[in-house]
Write an enzyme that holds these catalytic residues in place. Sequence first.
Site, PDB file in Angstrom:
ATOM      1  N   ILE A  87      27.085  20.384  28.022  1.00 51.71           N
ATOM      2  CA  ILE A  87      26.949  19.944  29.415  1.00 51.71           C
ATOM      3  C   ILE A  87      28.013  18.885  29.691  1.00 51.71           C
ATOM      4  CG2 ILE A  87      25.387  18.923  31.115  1.00 51.71           C
ATOM      5  CD1 ILE A  87      24.547  21.718  30.071  1.00 51.71           C
ATOM      6  N   HIS A 103      15.612  23.681  21.381  1.00 55.89           N
ATOM      7  CA  HIS A 103      16.411  24.162  20.248  1.00 55.89           C
ATOM      8  C   HIS A 103      15.453  24.807  19.235  1.00 55.89           C
ATOM      9  CE1 HIS A 103      19.777  24.426  17.531  1.00 55.89           C
ATOM     10  NE2 HIS A 103      19.002  23.960  16.583  1.00 55.89           N
TER      11      HIS A 103
HETATM   12  C1  GRF Z   1      15.572  30.394  22.259  1.00 53.83           C
HETATM   13  O1  GRF Z   1      15.309  30.631  20.892  1.00 53.83           O
HETATM   14  C2  GRF Z   1      15.850  28.931  22.478  1.00 53.83           C
HETATM   15  O2  GRF Z   1      15.190  28.072  21.581  1.00 53.83           O
HETATM   16  C3  GRF Z   1      17.333  28.845  22.215  1.00 53.83           C
HETATM   17  O3  GRF Z   1      17.879  30.046  22.703  1.00 53.83           O
HETATM   18  C4  GRF Z   1      16.873  31.050  22.673  1.00 53.83           C
HETATM   19  C5  GRF Z   1      16.776  31.591  24.060  1.00 53.83           C
HETATM   20  O4  GRF Z   1      16.027  32.764  24.024  1.00 53.83           O
HETATM   21  N1  GRF Z   1      17.894  27.709  22.896  1.00 53.83           N
HETATM   22  P1  GRF Z   1      15.711  33.444  25.474  1.00 53.83           P
HETATM   23  O5  GRF Z   1      17.053  33.725  26.128  1.00 53.83           O
HETATM   24  O6  GRF Z   1      14.882  32.452  26.247  1.00 53.83           O
HETATM   25  O7  GRF Z   1      14.956  34.704  25.128  1.00 53.83           O
END
Ligand code: GRF
Length: 186
Positions: A87, A103
């Site tokens: 960002i 995360h």
């Molecule tokens: C998730 O595992 C999240 O923790 C990470 O990226 C993934 C996104 O998955 N930041 P989605 O696009 O919401 O299915």
Amino acid sequence: KRIVIFASGSGSNAENIISFFREKPEVAVVAVLTNKSSAKVLERCDRLGVPAFYFNKPAFKDSDAVVNILQGLNADLIVLAGFLWKIPSNLINAFPNKIINIHPALLPKYGGKGMYGERVHQAIKENKETETGITIHYVNENYDEGAIIFQAKTTVEPSDDAEVIAQKVHQLEYEHFPKVIEKVLS
Ligand code: GRF
């Protein structure tokens, strides 16, 4: 309260958050922003009737275009859900303590540039970790470094492959992320 979600990929978390707040009168996801015109999250927005905006790298990094969109939307909270770019400071400064990220690991371990998606779960497996989880944190100028808001854990069995670990982590995300967002907004 008005939430804007940033997503770069599938958008299962975005859909989960949109659905969760559909039943809540005070809070709504007013838009989804993406940096990938092919992102599956755009199909979800069409189906769910949520406005979606695509922006490219120059618009995001070298201009106030995205900041202007967010101010025009009167965003109260910006939620990164599978958004893979850092960002920029103009956005951080325009929305202090109003940008959060999820995360798929227990930060500060397994975080930082390049640690996303399957790579995280592969590293967990290779290092024979016995647990993993999710971290929801405020966003600052560096990847995965802001103040931690919430963490949840799950066990990792020796027989779990990266796909199984990913599923366990997704379950934690779907269970906790909307409720943590609700708390941050209250
Ligand atoms: C998730 O595992 C999240 O923790 C990470 O990226 C993934 C996104 O998955 N930041 P989605 O696009 O919401 O299915």
